[in-house]
Write an enzyme that holds these catalytic residues in place. Structure first.
Site, PDB file in Angstrom:
ATOM      1  N   LEU A   1      19.218 -23.131   1.077  1.00  0.00           N
ATOM      2  CA  LEU A   1      19.412 -23.150  -0.368  1.00  0.00           C
ATOM      3  C   LEU A   1      18.692 -21.944  -0.960  1.00  0.00           C
ATOM      4  O   LEU A   1      17.466 -21.927  -1.092  1.00  0.00           O
ATOM      5  CB  LEU A   1      18.875 -24.450  -0.971  1.00  0.00           C
ATOM      6  CG  LEU A   1      19.437 -25.757  -0.381  1.00  0.00           C
ATOM      7  CD1 LEU A   1      18.850 -26.957  -1.131  1.00  0.00           C
ATOM      8  CD2 LEU A   1      20.948 -25.786  -0.434  1.00  0.00           C
ATOM      9  N   ASP A   2      19.468 -20.929  -1.307  1.00  0.00           N
ATOM     10  CA  ASP A   2      18.908 -19.666  -1.771  1.00  0.00           C
ATOM     11  C   ASP A   2      18.401 -19.773  -3.211  1.00  0.00           C
ATOM     12  O   ASP A   2      19.075 -20.336  -4.074  1.00  0.00           O
ATOM     13  CB  ASP A   2      19.986 -18.578  -1.692  1.00  0.00           C
ATOM     14  CG  ASP A   2      19.528 -17.264  -2.272  1.00  0.00           C
ATOM     15  OD1 ASP A   2      18.608 -16.657  -1.679  1.00  0.00           O
ATOM     16  OD2 ASP A   2      20.062 -16.851  -3.326  1.00  0.00           O
ATOM     17  N   ALA A   3      17.210 -19.216  -3.458  1.00  0.00           N
ATOM     18  CA  ALA A   3      16.639 -19.138  -4.819  1.00  0.00           C
ATOM     19  C   ALA A   3      16.689 -20.479  -5.531  1.00  0.00           C
ATOM     20  O   ALA A   3      16.895 -20.549  -6.748  1.00  0.00           O
ATOM     21  CB  ALA A   3      17.378 -18.071  -5.640  1.00  0.00           C
TER      22      ALA A   3
END
Length: 562
Positions: free
Chosen positions: A227-229
């Site tokens: 889960l990016d950023a």
């Protein structure tokens, strides 16, 4: 489904539309019924991750995923059993992290059949860029065209809104002006850049659309989902807009959906923040992320070797809560981004952080900054390859290799699942020309290669690439044969000289514990093992007499098995 329904009610204050709920539940059930890929149920000492771009290696007229798959099978399969493919979707900037279409594979990489082809040889980790998407995406273009269906997909704010309390990871403006179809200007929330438009999860339709993306990735075989950023997902003006309660609830939602659809899927959160905030994404240990990026490890290892001192690294390592088996750390030293400095804050004094930044900048590293609420800026990350971060410009390749292997011997011994960036296994140096061409600092550590050039270097025994690749691959293959390096095996930090770090890893039944001893300094250090007995040095396959003091040469280490 009870957990999912409860989370929906809590996130949307019992106001989630009934038709949206029905569509979401039906989509989950359809995906679960159609899925036939079985995930590994838990991690173990054999799990080592390769981080790479899908277009990392190129040859004429071949999709890069096929080239990567061939290179992996020939050179990496015996070392890595899981590949993290950085975003392989059509994009407009940031080397993939401004996604134009979540459901398509970039044409240069190939197609979903090529993803499936690689998946036949390894497990895969996909990036879920869930906080933002490209300004060039069809979704945002529909918004600018004032299509009512896309009206609230993004966040428009009056420019006079007081957003001074919002945590900023960049120096770029938080609000970016865009012209609408009727000629008016909307100021749109853009946490990371003007080309990365934040999604509005306050709109139930956005949740539905993004859950469809997650379900698509699960259906196409993602074993791990990054889960990016993720810390920025929920926005409430007047707050910091990072790590908000509803952001955590969204992560729990993604975890619950993965549990329902594809048990064994590992959800990993990427939050480049101080340690206590980072580990908050473990939730209660069973309801949120199974893994979090161990962001404090890269700068702490760098700081320790740079200063020849284990003080900060030792104190931090001794304080780690090791998860008890339900959660673990995703350990790394280098990635496609820089070496984050926020994770040092609260561990090191700001003066030591600034000193490290200054020293590395003098040796060619680039520095990226963030805005602070008081209007000042602070160093946010160091942009550099890990090889060049550890060394000076005039060091010999012998010294470079010693320090580099020392750092990775530390990485491989910490509790958690280790991940190695492709530039590290290739022994890459700073790509200054790449920075000039791309116009941004992070390009220094994102070089792409003609496959022929890389294979030529790897076949040349005199090249640094050859030496790094063979030495680090050998070290990893030793690591994956040791049950004491199971991610859940406990770690004990022992007292030692300040120039040494000494750790003990134990198996659950305490058979074959390992002593891991590291000389972080440029001087030889004498060390006496805690038990007077014979050990086997598993790196060099030699017997060591623990009744006598041992001398560790500069930047050397030992893995000693009882």
């Amino acid at each position: 489904m009870d957990v999912i329904n409860q989370l929906i009610d809590e996130i949307y204050d019992h106001a989630f539309p009934a038709d949206c709920r029905e569509r979401l539940i039906n989509a989950i059930q359809r995906t679960r019924a159609a899925l036939n890929h079985q995930r590994k149920t838990h991690w173990d000492e054999k799990d080592v991750v390769l981080i790479t771009y899908a277009d990392q290696f190129r040859e004429s007229e071949a999709p890069t995923l096929r080239t990567l798959s061939r290179f992996y099978q020939q050179h990496l399969q015996s070392t890595f059993n899981l590949v993290h493919l950085l975003p392989f979707f059509p994009y407009s900037s940031d080397d993939g992290f401004s996604v134009i279409d979540y459901h398509q594979v970039s044409a240069i990489c190939g197609d979903w059949a090529d993803i499936a082809g690689l998946h036949q040889h390894t497990r895969l980790m996909f990036d879920f860029v869930c906080n933002h998407m490209s300004a060039h995406s069809a979704w945002f273009k529909q918004y600018l065209a004032m299509d009512p269906a896309w009206n609230d997909y993004f966040i428009s704010m009056p420019p006079a809104t007081d957003l001074s309390g919002v945590t900023r990871p960049r120096t770029s403006p938080l609000l970016t002006p865009f012209e609408m179809a009727d000629g008016t200007t909307h100021f749109i929330w853009t946490t990371f850049s003007a080309d990365q438009i934040d999604l509005n999860f306050g709109n139930p339709a956005v949740l539905l659309t993004m859950v469809d993306v997650l379900l698509d990735y699960l259906a196409k075989g993602a074993d791990y989902v990054r889960l990016d950023a993720v810390g920025y997902m929920w926005k409430t003006p007047g707050t910091s807009c990072i790590h908000l309660h509803k952001t955590h609830l969204l992560v729990k939602m993604f975890r619950a959906i993965a549990n329902e659809v594809a048990p064994g899927t590992v959800i990993i959160t990427e939050t480049n923040v101080p340690h206590k905030d980072n580990i908050s994404y473990f939730g209660n240990g069973h309801d949120e992320a199974q893994m979090v990026y161990q962001f404090s490890l890269p700068p702490l290892v760098l700081h320790a070797i740079h200063n020849g001192s284990s003080r900060a690294l030792k104190q931090w390592a001794a304080s780690l809560d090791q998860g008890g088996g339900a959660t673990t750390f995703f350990n790394f030293l280098a990635s496609h981004d820089g070496i984050g400095l926020n994770p040092l804050r609260g561990i090191l004094p700001e003066t030591e952080i600034v000193s490290l930044v200054r020293d590395l900048a003098m040796e060619g590293a680039l520095i990226s900054y963030k805005n602070n609420p008081d209007g000042t800026t602070s160093p946010y990350e160091i942009n550099v390859t890990y090889m060049d971060a550890l060394n000076k410009k005039d060091d010999s390749d012998d010294t470079r290799l010693l320090r580099f292997l020392l750092a990775h011997a530390l990485l491989l011994a910490f509790p958690g699942v280790p991940a190695i960036y492709v530039q590290s296994i290739l022994g890459s140096r700073n790509d200054i020309e790449g920075v000039k061409a791309a116009g941004h600092n992070r390009a220094i550590n994102r070089e792409k290669y003609a496959i022929s050039a890389i294979e030529a270097d790897l076949s040349d025994p005199q090249s640094l690439r050859h030496r790094v690749y063979h030495a680090l691959s050998h070290l990893i293959r030793i690591r994956i044969r040791q049950p004491a390096f199971h991610p859940d095996a406990p770690m004990e930090v022992l007292e030692s000289d300040n120039a040494l770090l000494v750790m003990r890893r134990r198996t659950k039944n305490d058979e074959g514990p390992l002593l891991c001893v590291y000389n972080l300094s440029a001087r030889a250090i004498a060390w006496t093992p805690p038990e007077s007995q014979r050990y086997r040095d598993i790196v060099h396959d030699e017997i060591v007499d623990g009744e006598q003091p041992l001398t560790l040469a500069p930047w050397h280490w030992l893995w000693l098995k009882s």
